[in-house]
Design an enzyme around this catalytic site. Structure first.
Site, PDB file in Angstrom:
ATOM      1  CB  CYS A 110       8.449   6.912  11.286  1.00  0.00           C
ATOM      2  SG  CYS A 110       8.021   5.523  12.338  1.00  0.00           S
ATOM      3  N   GLY A 138       3.483  10.437  11.720  1.00  0.00           N
ATOM      4  CA  GLY A 138       3.598   9.760  13.008  1.00  0.00           C
ATOM      5  C   GLY A 138       3.327  10.732  14.130  1.00  0.00           C
ATOM      6  CG  ASN A 163       9.237   5.930   7.144  1.00  0.00           C
ATOM      7  OD1 ASN A 163       9.027   6.442   6.057  1.00  0.00           O
ATOM      8  ND2 ASN A 163       8.308   5.244   7.777  1.00  0.00           N
ATOM      9  N   GLY A 164       9.917   2.737   8.346  1.00  0.00           N
ATOM     10  CA  GLY A 164       9.740   1.453   7.668  1.00  0.00           C
ATOM     11  C   GLY A 164       9.630   0.353   8.695  1.00  0.00           C
ATOM     12  CE1 TYR A 208      -5.324   7.948   5.358  1.00  0.00           C
ATOM     13  CE2 TYR A 208      -3.440   6.495   5.639  1.00  0.00           C
ATOM     14  CZ  TYR A 208      -4.473   7.244   6.181  1.00  0.00           C
ATOM     15  OH  TYR A 208      -4.636   7.274   7.523  1.00  0.00           O
TER      16      TYR A 208
HETATM   17  P1  5GP Z   1     -12.458   2.552   7.926  1.00  0.00           P
HETATM   18  O1  5GP Z   1     -13.778   2.775   7.273  1.00  0.00           O
HETATM   19  O2  5GP Z   1     -11.721   1.432   7.340  1.00  0.00           O
HETATM   20  O3  5GP Z   1     -12.602   2.441   9.409  1.00  0.00           O
HETATM   21  O4  5GP Z   1     -11.558   3.848   7.737  1.00  0.00           O
HETATM   22  C1  5GP Z   1     -11.205   4.309   6.468  1.00  0.00           C
HETATM   23  C2  5GP Z   1     -10.712   5.704   6.622  1.00  0.00           C
HETATM   24  O5  5GP Z   1      -9.640   5.758   7.559  1.00  0.00           O
HETATM   25  C3  5GP Z   1     -10.173   6.316   5.369  1.00  0.00           C
HETATM   26  O6  5GP Z   1     -10.647   7.651   5.371  1.00  0.00           O
HETATM   27  C4  5GP Z   1      -8.681   6.346   5.516  1.00  0.00           C
HETATM   28  O7  5GP Z   1      -8.197   7.615   5.122  1.00  0.00           O
HETATM   29  C5  5GP Z   1      -8.415   6.156   6.965  1.00  0.00           C
HETATM   30  N1  5GP Z   1      -7.517   5.061   7.292  1.00  0.00           N
HETATM   31  C6  5GP Z   1      -7.567   4.468   8.451  1.00  0.00           C
HETATM   32  N2  5GP Z   1      -6.653   3.521   8.521  1.00  0.00           N
HETATM   33  C7  5GP Z   1      -6.003   3.482   7.405  1.00  0.00           C
HETATM   34  C8  5GP Z   1      -4.933   2.672   6.919  1.00  0.00           C
HETATM   35  O8  5GP Z   1      -4.389   1.805   7.551  1.00  0.00           O
HETATM   36  N3  5GP Z   1      -4.532   2.886   5.689  1.00  0.00           N
HETATM   37  C9  5GP Z   1      -5.142   3.792   4.946  1.00  0.00           C
HETATM   38  N4  5GP Z   1      -4.737   3.923   3.707  1.00  0.00           N
HETATM   39  N5  5GP Z   1      -6.121   4.583   5.367  1.00  0.00           N
HETATM   40  C10 5GP Z   1      -6.567   4.445   6.604  1.00  0.00           C
HETATM   41 MG    MG Z   2      -9.362   9.414   5.348  1.00  0.00          MG
END
Ligand code: 5GP
Ligand code: MG
Ligand code: SF4
Length: 459
Positions: A1, A28, A103-104, A246
């Site tokens: 969030c 969010g 947030n958290g 990220y």
């Molecule tokens: P996947 O291949 O696992 O479906 O998606 C990976 C991509 O989704 C990455 O580009 C990332 O930026 C984004 N992403 C989707 N969900 C998450 C998450 O829970 N945490 C992180 N760090 N990135 C996520």
């Molecule tokens: Mg991504």
């Protein structure tokens, strides 16, 4: 969030809170809300499902009069996707209205909600955040002042919380002892105080960064006394490393540098650890781009753009259902055939969680003419779920919890696949490497997760 708040000497702050939330929209996208206190200390709240720009307009904002306000962008991790779970949460107390944006994620939410219900509080939402607000109001009703009541309440909370709160004359910020989620203090040239999840929320309204709220710190900000601080719990910093990799915006500053710079550096480390011959390095927009540029600079392989994102589709990850996620992904990225035709491609992304996006991207790159596809990931394999506010799904959905790197490579149909090492990820922060939570890569949870909660997400 995303959480945000402004206390001004005079004038209305609703628009400033709106712009703050606008800058924090990436944190969010499910609901947005603002509460302002008018000069008699009465609260006015508007909150609804949707993006900040969908929830508010000029008319709504201009009717929200008052020089103190807080706001929230919701990203659901606990509690379902419903308007009763939108924040800020407002509770009327004997000392006036108390408002809170969180947030958290608490790890003892069920216990806390149970205790509060047993004490006769009528909880309305299904979130952990409401429990914190009721715990504060209960301590107020028992005769404590705001500072005493908030500290009493925070001591009942276990887990991750960066809070922006307000009372009729104070803007208040607090972080859990581990500082898992970020929170910073800013000040505008005309003397208004600001609290924001990230520094990008300060920039948008022309506020200067003052400092972060420390792990385990409570700050109460008033126009009379400025910033007063209490270390309500001993600090043991464990910032979420995924904020760096990220989640937070690349133009936000943490530990004295932009996250863009950190992400360039992990791209360089990735190239050192996992070089491969190729014709072009590309990033998956937006989160993979800085690391791709770093990889290119380190390896000498030219950087190019070959995936174009429609910027007006929400972060696919934040959509609540798998079906929505999948259609979101198709809407989101398109390939440049003339760039990819006949090329050996290195594609950089920040993480692989479920692997569904990655396989789609790889297929699209090949359809556009790439002859080889090598994927490099600027974080280690995600093997464990998060209990502290990032919705990385339960462990059985995490591809790296189930499969080896070779097996993942097969499943997402790449020629080669490699991840950044845990060591390089931490060293590249250039600060004390013990100051981070990295539980989703290691399973070592810095804040104890009760077994009952663990069972909901762990295999
Ligand atoms: P996947 O291949 O696992 O479906 O998606 C990976 C991509 O989704 C990455 O580009 C990332 O930026 C984004 N992403 C989707 N969900 C998450 C998450 O829970 N945490 C992180 N760090 N990135 C996520
Ligand atoms: Mg991504
Ligand atoms: Fe961040 Fe992962 Fe720790 Fe959750 S488990 S707080 S996503 S590092």
């Amino acid at each position: 969030c995303g959480v945000f708040g402004v206390l001004a000497a005079e004038g209305d702050v609703a628009k400033l809170v709106y712009f703050g939330l606008y800058a924090l929209q990436h944190r969010g996208q499910e609901s947005a809300g603002i509460t302002v206190y008018d000069d008699r200390g009465t609260t006015h709240t508007h909150k609804a499902m949707g993006l900040v720009a969908q929830v508010f307009n000029e008319t709504i904002l201009s009717e929200m009069k008052g020089s103190l306000g807080i706001g929230h962008n919701r990203y659901s991790t606990t509690g379902s996707s419903k308007v009763c779970n939108a924040q800020p949460i407002i509770i009327n107390t004997r000392l006036g209205d108390f408002s809170l944006a969180h947030n958290g994620n608490l790890v003892n939410a069920t216990e806390l909600r149970g205790e509060l219900s047993a004490q006769g509080h009528a909880l309305e939402s299904t979130t952990d955040s409401e429990g914190i607000a009721f715990a504060v109001s209960e301590a107020v009703e028992e005769g404590k002042n705001w500072q005493g009541a908030i500290i009493t309440a925070l001591k009942r909370c276990h887990g991750a919380f960066s809070l922006v709160m307000a009372t009729p004359n104070a803007l208040i910020g607090a972080r859990d002892a581990y500082g898992v989620r970020p929170l910073v203090i800013g000040k505008t040239p005309d003397g208004s105080y600001v609290l924001s999840s990230e520094t990008c929320g300060l920039d948008i309204i022309g506020a200067e960064y003052v400092r972060e709220v420390k792990a385990g710190e409570l700050v109460i900000i008033t126009m009379d006394k400025g910033i007063e601080s209490w270390q309500w719990e001993e600090s043991q910093p464990k910032l979420c490393v995924f904020e760096m990799i990220y989640f937070a915006r690349p133009d936000s500053v943490m530990h004295d540098e932009s996250l863009y710079t950190y992400r360039l550096r992990i791209g360089r480390e990735l190239a050192k650890e996992n070089f491969v011959e190729a014709d072009i390095v590309i990033g998956v927009p937006d989160s993979g781009i800085p690391a791709a540029i770093g990889f290119s600079r380190e390896s000498g392989i030219p950087y190019g753009e070959a995936l174009i994102k429609n910027r007006y589709v929400g972060r696919t990850f934040i959509q609540p259902t798998q079906a929505m996620r999948e259609s979101g992904i198709r809407m989101k990225l398109n390939t440049l055939k003339d760039v990819l035709q006949g090329k050996r491609v290195i594609v950089i992304d920040d993480s692989i969680v479920r692997g569904t996006t990655s396989r789609k991207i790889v297929r699209a790159l090949r359809e556009a003419g790439a002859t080889e596809v090598h994927m490099r990931i600027s974080s280690p394999p995600v093997t464990h779920p998060c209990f502290y506010g990032i919705d990385t799904d339960s462990q059985d959905h995490l591809i790296a919890a189930q499969k080896s790197v070779d097996a993942i490579a097969k499943q997402i149909e790449v020629d080669t696949l490699a991840y950044l090492s845990h060591d390089a990820m931490l060293k590249a922060t250039q600060i004390d490497t013990t100051h981070f939570c990295t539980a989703c890569f290691t399973g070592k949870y810095p804040i104890e997760v009760p077994d009952k909660l663990k069972r909901t997400k762990l295999m």
